[in-house]
Design an enzyme around this catalytic site. Structure first.
Site, PDB file in Angstrom:
ATOM      1  CG  PHE A 161      -3.526   1.777  11.713  1.00  0.00           C
ATOM      2  CD1 PHE A 161      -4.478   0.778  11.543  1.00  0.00           C
ATOM      3  CD2 PHE A 161      -2.306   1.640  11.071  1.00  0.00           C
ATOM      4  CE1 PHE A 161      -4.218  -0.329  10.757  1.00  0.00           C
ATOM      5  CE2 PHE A 161      -2.032   0.535  10.285  1.00  0.00           C
ATOM      6  CZ  PHE A 161      -2.993  -0.458  10.123  1.00  0.00           C
TER       7      PHE A 161
ATOM      8  CE  LYS B 237       1.568 -11.011   2.343  1.00  0.00           C
ATOM      9  NZ  LYS B 237       1.046 -10.273   1.184  1.00  0.00           N
TER      10      LYS B 237
ATOM     11  CB  THR C   7      -0.923   0.002   1.234  1.00  0.00           C
ATOM     12  OG1 THR C   7      -1.732  -1.173   1.202  1.00  0.00           O
ATOM     13  CG2 THR C   7      -1.806   1.229   1.268  1.00  0.00           C
TER      14      THR C   7
ATOM     15  NE  ARG D 138       7.018  -9.627  -3.721  1.00  0.00           N
ATOM     16  CZ  ARG D 138       6.842 -10.216  -2.540  1.00  0.00           C
ATOM     17  NH1 ARG D 138       7.218 -11.467  -2.363  1.00  0.00           N
ATOM     18  NH2 ARG D 138       6.290  -9.565  -1.529  1.00  0.00           N
TER      19      ARG D 138
ATOM     20  CB  ALA E 132      10.450 -12.251   0.955  1.00  0.00           C
TER      21      ALA E 132
END
Length: 556
Positions: free
Chosen positions: A381, A105, A73, A94, A273
């Site tokens: 947030f 996820k 993001t 990716r 990763a």
């Protein structure tokens, strides 16, 4: 607030031909996959290869937590912010794997008002690249087993077959299987298993190959088995590399899409990763550098995994020199690292925040080890308090890193202006002195120990007998000068996911070492890391749906 999929479906997208024009690509330069997706023609490289390179910015993060960090993001929002500021920018990400999309996820197309679109296509089948990789991988596996069935001219020892099969889903039941049962006509019985497609060496190869010639050579170099007299057998010995390359002839071409604010985005390749090298393709990154002034890319999970591999593997192989790194963190995630329960993360807790900051501090130190200046992006947030934000600012500045608030999830590019300004200031005033962490001439165990001690903060490394044996074999085969791809849990700097913040006094256990000869690196598998994930008790697949009008819900 609308969900990610609702925002994406409501977006007004430009035809991809118009997006391509922003970076100097005309009709013959792209191959259309509908109105909003395209691949870049292989002929474009000869026209742009002599263009000067733009600046390369890596976005990484602290270790992921259930509280959320927002790396993709932030990558998208930063690109949109720079685009708003008049910079010619390309985002390079990716492709998401279907495994986490239907697991826990979710996708990897950003979130809120900082997304790449068409999000639903990108997170699902997209242009078919992953299916092509899966098929090419399993073709090689099928040819290997067929060779065993048809007389085994090469003398392959079925007990020493290294090459497993793959599928792009989380399916723990396939981790260990027996194939060839049912009688003589059904093949040679042997133990086998599946990895997830994003762990396939062919995924890594596609992401590291410079062109189709390089791709074919690397595919031929895949080590698949040993003979009865312990000689290596490669894919080229099975005469498989030609047909595999044919299956990948379109998948090797980078994909072009756009953000919600119409910034061009190359989305191509998708190795994990934690079990692979975690970076988008070299080709997509190089195209971006030749077509734009600034390329924003990301590497998976925390800086201990994705960023280390980006620097030590991708940049080393491709000759890239990153200008700066953005490290994404959240107040919530740092409090989680400080011991706060997930249910209590919305409450101010400066003591826990200070304790959890140790995780971010280590990642700042790690990026500095590579000579690349860092900017910390605090992904804001609504529950963050001014006292908490000020504490992070003070501690980041004390650690030698620029810091900026990011509100791109809620505000898109507008919410990333402060971050974009800090990034531009950094690349203008702080030169990058990039260098890999280790030299290739260092022995295999020495390279693994360097990563464990310098990046993870471990006291040392414990190698199992199996790992020791593999390392000795690979060094005897002339592979000792290969770089290292660590397979490790993403949740901790250590190989124990329960050790949060900045653990000390631990050792890393390397239980297995695999040779990815085609990709050009050795994979050191640590702790309990799995190359085939499983689904959670309540997978995301339970809530993903489509209505009678074809409108998708539940995708995130």
């Amino acid at each position: 607030m609308k969900s990610d999929i609702e925002i994406a479906l409501a977006a007004e997208k430009d035809p991809i031909t118009e997006v391509a024009k922003q970076i100097g690509l005309e009709g013959d330069d792209i191959e259309l996959y509908g109105k909003y997706k395209a691949k870049i023609s292989a002929d474009v490289w000869n026209r742009v290869k002599n263009n000067p390179d733009g600046k390369l910015i890596l976005v990484t993060a602290i270790n992921p937590t259930p509280a959320g960090e927002g790396k993709s993001t932030t990558t998208v929002g930063l690109g949109d912010a720079l685009n708003r500021m008049g910079k010619k920018v390309v985002i390079a990400l990716r492709e998401p794997s279907l495994g986490p999309c239907f697991g826990v996820k979710g996708g990897a197309a950003g979130g809120g008002y900082a997304q790449v679109v068409p999000m639903e296509d990108i997170n699902l089948h997209f242009t078919g690249d992953f299916h092509a990789i899966t098929t090419a991988h399993n073709l090689l596996a099928a040819m290997l087993d067929n060779h065993l069935q048809q007389g085994n001219e090469l003398g392959i020892d079925p007990r020493q077959v290294l090459f497993r099969r793959v599928v792009d889903l989380n399916d723990r039941a396939l981790r260990n299987i027996v194939i060839g049962l049912g009688g003589k006509a059904q093949g040679v019985p042997r133990q086998n298993g599946f990895d997830i497609t994003v762990a396939s060496e062919i995924m890594a190869i596609l992401c590291l190959a410079n062109d189709i010639k390089d791709l074919k050579k690397r595919l031929g170099n895949i080590l698949v088995a040993y003979t009865y007299d312990n000689k290596p057998v490669y894919a080229r010995d099975l005469k498989a590399e030609g047909s595999m390359t044919v299956l990948l002839k379109d998948a090797i071409k980078p994909n072009l899409v756009q953000t919600l604010e119409h910034t061009p985005a190359f989305i191509h390749g998708g190795p994990f990763a934690n079990i692979a090298h975690g970076c988008n393709s070299v080709q997509a990154t190089k195209y971006g550098l030749k077509l734009a002034d600034i390329v924003i890319t990301e590497a998976g999970f925390g800086a201990d995994l994705g960023a280390e591999k980006f620097f030590d593997l991708k940049c080393r192989f491709a000759g890239l020199k990153p200008a700066a790194t953005v490290i994404v963190a959240t107040v919530r995630a740092l409090k989680y690292n400080g011991g706060v329960a997930r249910a209590d993360l919305g409450q101010e807790n400066l003591a826990a925040l200070e304790k959890g900051f140790a995780n971010l501090e280590k990642h700042i130190e790690n990026v500095a080890k590579f000579g690349v200046p860092a900017v910390v992006a605090i992904n804001r947030f609504p529950t963050d308090t001014e006292a908490e934000l000020n504490l992070i600012r003070q501690k980041c500045e004390a650690a030698g890193a620029e810091v900026a608030l990011s509100e791109v999830w809620a505000k898109g590019g507008e919410g990333g202006i402060e971050l974009a300004e800090k990034v531009l200031k950094t690349i203008e005033n702080k030169p990058s002195n990039f260098k890999p962490l280790y030299e290739l001439e260092v022995p295999v165990k020495g390279k693994i120990e360097t990563i464990a001690k310098e990046v993870y903060g471990a006291d040392g490394v414990l190698f199992t007998k199996e790992a020791e044996k593999s390392i000795a074999l690979f060094e005897s085969l002339g592979l000792g000068n290969y770089p290292i791809c660590m397979a490790k849990t993403q949740y901790s700097l250590s190989d124990d996911p329960a050790l949060l913040a900045r653990p000390t006094g631990f050792t890393i256990t390397v239980r297995e070492v695999r040779a990815s000869v085609g990709a050009g690196f050795l994979v050191a598998i640590t702790g309990e890391i799995m190359t085939m994930p499983g689904l959670p008790k309540r997978p995301a697949a339970e809530v993903i749906d489509i209505d009678d009008n074809g409108v998708i819900t539940g995708l995130f």
